[in-house]
Every structure is written in C-alpha cells, then in structure tokens.
Motif scaffolding. Structure first.
Motif, PDB file in Angstrom:
ATOM      1  N   ARG A  62      10.014  -0.615   2.356  1.00  0.00           N
ATOM      2  CA  ARG A  62       9.700  -0.440   0.942  1.00  0.00           C
ATOM      3  C   ARG A  62      10.906  -0.753   0.060  1.00  0.00           C
ATOM      4  NH1 ARG A  62       6.782   4.018   3.333  1.00  0.00           N
ATOM      5  NH2 ARG A  62       4.916   3.061   4.205  1.00  0.00           N
ATOM      6  N   LYS A  63      12.107  -0.417   0.566  1.00  0.00           N
ATOM      7  CA  LYS A  63      13.314  -0.673  -0.221  1.00  0.00           C
ATOM      8  C   LYS A  63      13.448  -2.161  -0.546  1.00  0.00           C
ATOM      9  CE  LYS A  63      18.368  -0.632  -0.060  1.00  0.00           C
ATOM     10  NZ  LYS A  63      19.583  -0.219   0.676  1.00  0.00           N
ATOM     11  N   LYS A  64      13.179  -3.016   0.412  1.00  0.00           N
ATOM     12  CA  LYS A  64      13.335  -4.459   0.203  1.00  0.00           C
ATOM     13  C   LYS A  64      12.444  -4.940  -0.940  1.00  0.00           C
ATOM     14  CE  LYS A  64      14.532  -5.358   5.043  1.00  0.00           C
ATOM     15  NZ  LYS A  64      14.100  -5.986   6.323  1.00  0.00           N
ATOM     16  N   LEU A  65      11.224  -4.412  -0.983  1.00  0.00           N
ATOM     17  CA  LEU A  65      10.310  -4.822  -2.062  1.00  0.00           C
ATOM     18  C   LEU A  65      10.765  -4.266  -3.412  1.00  0.00           C
ATOM     19  CD1 LEU A  65       7.664  -6.537  -1.662  1.00  0.00           C
ATOM     20  CD2 LEU A  65       8.646  -5.632   0.440  1.00  0.00           C
ATOM     21  N   MET A  66      11.327  -3.051  -3.414  1.00  0.00           N
ATOM     22  CA  MET A  66      11.844  -2.464  -4.651  1.00  0.00           C
ATOM     23  C   MET A  66      13.026  -3.269  -5.182  1.00  0.00           C
ATOM     24  SD  MET A  66      10.072   0.207  -5.597  1.00  0.00           S
ATOM     25  CE  MET A  66      11.223   1.047  -6.673  1.00  0.00           C
ATOM     26  N   MET A  77       3.596  -6.162   3.266  1.00  0.00           N
ATOM     27  CA  MET A  77       5.002  -6.467   3.522  1.00  0.00           C
ATOM     28  C   MET A  77       5.879  -5.228   3.408  1.00  0.00           C
ATOM     29  SD  MET A  77       5.713 -10.242   1.869  1.00  0.00           S
ATOM     30  CE  MET A  77       4.951  -9.928   0.285  1.00  0.00           C
ATOM     31  N   ALA A  78       5.552  -4.363   2.445  1.00  0.00           N
ATOM     32  CA  ALA A  78       6.335  -3.134   2.280  1.00  0.00           C
ATOM     33  C   ALA A  78       6.191  -2.231   3.491  1.00  0.00           C
ATOM     34  CB  ALA A  78       5.885  -2.405   1.011  1.00  0.00           C
ATOM     35  N   ASP A  79       4.962  -2.110   4.020  1.00  0.00           N
ATOM     36  CA  ASP A  79       4.747  -1.280   5.205  1.00  0.00           C
ATOM     37  C   ASP A  79       5.360  -1.914   6.454  1.00  0.00           C
ATOM     38  OD1 ASP A  79       3.367   0.930   4.151  1.00  0.00           O
ATOM     39  OD2 ASP A  79       1.496  -0.192   4.075  1.00  0.00           O
ATOM     40  N   LYS A  80       5.330  -3.233   6.507  1.00  0.00           N
ATOM     41  CA  LYS A  80       5.781  -3.935   7.714  1.00  0.00           C
ATOM     42  C   LYS A  80       7.294  -4.072   7.763  1.00  0.00           C
ATOM     43  CE  LYS A  80       4.676  -6.322  11.457  1.00  0.00           C
ATOM     44  NZ  LYS A  80       3.946  -5.701  12.584  1.00  0.00           N
ATOM     45  N   TRP A  81       7.911  -4.390   6.631  1.00  0.00           N
ATOM     46  CA  TRP A  81       9.340  -4.726   6.641  1.00  0.00           C
ATOM     47  C   TRP A  81      10.219  -3.802   5.796  1.00  0.00           C
ATOM     48  CZ3 TRP A  81       6.356  -9.593   5.849  1.00  0.00           C
ATOM     49  CH2 TRP A  81       6.105 -10.219   7.080  1.00  0.00           C
ATOM     50  N   ALA A 130       1.871   2.011   1.777  1.00  0.00           N
ATOM     51  CA  ALA A 130       2.035   1.059   0.674  1.00  0.00           C
ATOM     52  C   ALA A 130       0.828   0.130   0.563  1.00  0.00           C
ATOM     53  CB  ALA A 130       3.311   0.240   0.870  1.00  0.00           C
ATOM     54  N   THR A 131       0.244  -0.230   1.718  1.00  0.00           N
ATOM     55  CA  THR A 131      -0.920  -1.115   1.704  1.00  0.00           C
ATOM     56  C   THR A 131      -2.101  -0.454   1.003  1.00  0.00           C
ATOM     57  OG1 THR A 131      -0.205  -2.088   3.809  1.00  0.00           O
ATOM     58  CG2 THR A 131      -2.486  -2.469   3.129  1.00  0.00           C
ATOM     59  N   GLY A 148       2.918  -0.697  -4.774  1.00  0.00           N
ATOM     60  CA  GLY A 148       2.678   0.128  -3.597  1.00  0.00           C
ATOM     61  C   GLY A 148       3.947   0.705  -3.013  1.00  0.00           C
ATOM     62  N   SER A 149       5.049  -0.025  -3.131  1.00  0.00           N
ATOM     63  CA  SER A 149       6.308   0.385  -2.512  1.00  0.00           C
ATOM     64  C   SER A 149       6.874   1.656  -3.117  1.00  0.00           C
ATOM     65  CB  SER A 149       7.342  -0.746  -2.643  1.00  0.00           C
ATOM     66  OG  SER A 149       6.848  -1.944  -2.127  1.00  0.00           O
ATOM     67  N   GLU A 150       6.797   1.779  -4.447  1.00  0.00           N
ATOM     68  CA  GLU A 150       7.420   2.909  -5.128  1.00  0.00           C
ATOM     69  C   GLU A 150       6.791   4.232  -4.702  1.00  0.00           C
ATOM     70  OE1 GLU A 150       8.809   3.619  -9.662  1.00  0.00           O
ATOM     71  OE2 GLU A 150       6.666   3.433  -9.386  1.00  0.00           O
ATOM     72  N   ASN A 151       5.465   4.335  -4.759  1.00  0.00           N
ATOM     73  CA  ASN A 151       4.797   5.571  -4.369  1.00  0.00           C
ATOM     74  C   ASN A 151       4.983   5.872  -2.891  1.00  0.00           C
ATOM     75  OD1 ASN A 151       3.773   6.295  -6.896  1.00  0.00           O
ATOM     76  ND2 ASN A 151       1.945   5.041  -6.647  1.00  0.00           N
ATOM     77  N   ALA A 152       4.950   4.831  -2.049  1.00  0.00           N
ATOM     78  CA  ALA A 152       5.139   5.041  -0.615  1.00  0.00           C
ATOM     79  C   ALA A 152       6.549   5.552  -0.322  1.00  0.00           C
ATOM     80  CB  ALA A 152       4.889   3.731   0.139  1.00  0.00           C
TER      81      ALA A 152
END
Length: 387
Positions: free
Chosen positions: A67-71, A61-65, A333-334, A110-114
């Motif tokens: 990373r900020k949204k997941l954070m 989801m982070a890669d698709k939509w 992120a994945t 995954g989102s933070e490092n990406a």
C-alpha cells in the motif's frame, strides 16, 4: 518501528493534499491559459474514464505489492500535476494533468484505508477504525476550508500562479511524508499468496456471500452521490435565491465545516445506535431534505442544506468501517477499490437523471430527482434490512 506512526503520517499527508489554494480559482486560471468550457468538459471525461479503468487494478496492486508504494506514487503524481499546470498553455498539457490526477486518485483510494486499518489491526485498535478515519476526513475538511479562504485572498492580491506554486509545495510535503510510511505486516486468515487474476473473483465472491455488506455500502454510495450534487451545484442554487456572490466563500466554508462533527464522532454514534438505525435516519433525512429544497425556494432551504451536510459526515466512516471490519487483509485495498468504483458508477447513473430534470425544471427539478432516488432507496433499505 511502531505502525501507529502511520496514523499521524496519514493525517499529515491528507492535510497537505487538501491544502490546495489552487482549487478556489481553478476554472479562472484554466480559462486564463486558454481552456474553454468545452475543453474542460473533455478533461473531465478523461479524468472519469481513467478512474473507472484503474480503480480496481490499483487496489489489486496495493494488496499484491504494498500500500505504501501506491501512496508514494499518488503523492508524486500530485506534485507532477501542479508543476505541469504552472507552465501549462495548451490543451494537451491539461489533458496530461487530469490523466495523472486520475491515476493518483485511483492509487490512493483503496491504499489509504487499507494502510490505516492494517496499522490499527497490528496494534489491536481496529475497532476504532471509524474514529481514526473520521479524524482523517476532518483534517481533509479543515485544510480545504483554510485553502478556500486563503486562496481567494492570495489570488486577489498576487495573481493566480502563486496559488499553484503553493499547491505544489503542499503536495511535495505530502510526498516527503509518504516516504516515511511503514508497510504494515498483513494479518491474514490465509498464508497463501493470491494470484492476480483471483483478486477480482475473490472480491465478487465476497460481495455475493455478504448481501448485508452490499446493502450498507450501497447506502453510502447513494447518499455520497446525492451529497456530490450539493457540492457541485450549490452555487447555482443559492444564485437562484438571489444571494450575492460575495457570500459564496462563507457558504462554501460552512458546507465543509458542518461535516466535521459527523466525521469525528461517527465512532461514538456507532457504539450507541445500530447501523440500520443510523443509515435509515440519514437516508430519510436526505430524501425529505432534497424534496424540501426542490419545492421550497427560500432561505429556509439553506438551513436544510446545512442540516444535510451536518448529518452526512457520519456516512463514510460508518459504511467504510462496516466493510473493513469484515474483510481479510489480503484483499483489503481491492475491496475498498470496488467500493470506490461502485460509488463512481452510481454517481454517473444519478447524474444522467439529475441532468435530465435540471434541463427541464432548472436546478430545483434536479434536486427533486435526487430526493426521489433517496426516498426510493429508503423504502428498499427499510424492507430488505429487516432480514
């Protein structure tokens, strides 16, 4: 807008997400609200299952939509956790909290490092990823030390509930700062959008074609899991050595403080030594160190534990950086989430053996088992990495 602003924002987010004075009195507070040990075990199972199920989907989801949204989601759920805990009185209240915590942990991993790597990539500083990630971990440890020391003092004077309100405030600050993050434009080797079902296939194909990356990541998983058994069970170990409880807080702070140098200067070591030399050295130290503390039951073992923590700081920046330097931003992120998932699975497997030997030979037998695993992996890494 300058994507490098994301770096200091990530520092602030991590600092306040770790500035949680509630953790130092967590089990006492839960017990005060009616949670038995058995109930706590049930919540730990809920937390573990949630992470295992959502780790990879959250990375996709982070890669698709974005990373900020997941954070932002992770920080928001963190606020909800402590707000619920302030008023929690029933088991299902705590079950909801750990479920939300599992979602938040999965969304962030995954989102933070990406987000960090791609922000550096857009500014031509991706080769310094280990440096910035090390400092990110440094802010994490500093905040945790402050929270541990201050949290016990505040709880002793004002009661447990204040710590939870202060933790909520810290999480709310991190949520506000997460809204300020900028989604970096992804630099990818391909301009085509990847279908959701292809993320897993692409990730598995990447690991299959890059056995060297798998080996480096596996070394991080083994040593990271081994270190977890110090974090979780050092209280029992030093209690067996007859150390009074009054020194536990100082010992805990030392364990965290000693990891700072490794995290902050891993990038410098990477430029002076080969990855193979660094990872072999740390793995060998872990093997010998865990064997030592399982056999030698005196105060010299404490120095060995400190040495393990001192050297462990370089592992996460080195292994995570090795992965991110070799992957495409479309699935960053994945793949990072796959790494996190693998770490949790390795931890679960090692926990079975640790529990088996600890039940029969006390905590010393458990640490002996961990030494055996690290020693076996050292031999495997030494032989395989030559090619």
């Amino acid at each position: 807008m300058n994507d490098m602003n994301n770096v200091w924002r990530l520092y602030v987010i991590r600092f306040f997400q770790s500035l949680i004075p509630a953790y130092v009195i967590e089990r006492l507070f839960w017990e005060q609200r009616g949670m038995t040990i058995q109930m706590v075990v049930y919540t730990e199972i809920i937390y573990a299952v949630t992470i295992v199920l959502l780790e990879v989907p959250s990375g996709i989801m982070a890669d698709k939509w974005g990373r900020k949204k997941l954070m932002v989601l992770s920080a928001f759920l963190g606020c909800c956790e402590f707000l619920i805990l302030v008023f929690a009185t029933e088991f299902w209240h705590f079950a909801i909290v750990v479920f939300l915590a599992g979602i938040a942990r999965s969304a962030c991993s995954g989102s933070e490092n990406a987000l960090l790597y791609d922000s550096l990539l857009l500014n031509g500083k991706e080769q310094s990823f280990e440096k910035y990630q090390g400092w990110l971990n440094g802010f994490d440890l500093i905040a945790a030390i402050i929270a541990a020391v201050c949290g016990s003092l505040l709880a002793n004077r004002f009661g447990f509930e204040l710590n939870y309100w202060l933790s909520f405030i810290g999480m709310f600050v991190s949520f506000c700062v997460s809204l300020m993050l900028v989604e970096p434009v992804i630099k990818s080797d391909t301009s085509e959008s990847i279908a959701i079902k292809e993320y897993v296939k692409t990730s598995i194909r990447f690991f299959y074609k890059n056995p060297g990356v798998c080996l480096v990541i596996l070394s991080g998983m083994i040593t990271g899991a081994a270190l977890n058994f110090i974090d979780e069970f050092w209280q029992l170990y030093i209690n067996r050595l007859g150390i009074p409880v009054i020194f536990f807080g100082v010992f805990s702070a030392c364990l965290m403080f000693l990891r700072l140098p490794g995290n902050m200067f891993a990038y410098a070591l990477k430029s002076r030594f080969r990855y193979r030399s660094l990872l072999l050295g740390v793995t060998a130290l872990f093997a010998v160190g865990f064997f030592y503390i399982s056999v030698v039951k005196d105060y010299t073992s404490l120095m060995v534990i400190f040495l393990i923590c001192l050297c462990s700081g370089i592992i996460e920046p080195i292994t995570t950086g090795y992965l991110h330097h070799r992957i495409d931003s479309n699935i960053r992120a994945t793949l990072d989430s796959f790494q996190s998932l693998g770490s949790n699975l390795v931890l679960i497997i090692m926990s079975v053996g640790f529990g088996f030997f600890s039940a029969r030979l006390d905590i010393f037998g458990g640490y002996g088992f961990i030494g055996f695993i690290c020693g076996g992996f050292f031999v495997y890494f030494f032989l395989v990495s030559r090619s």
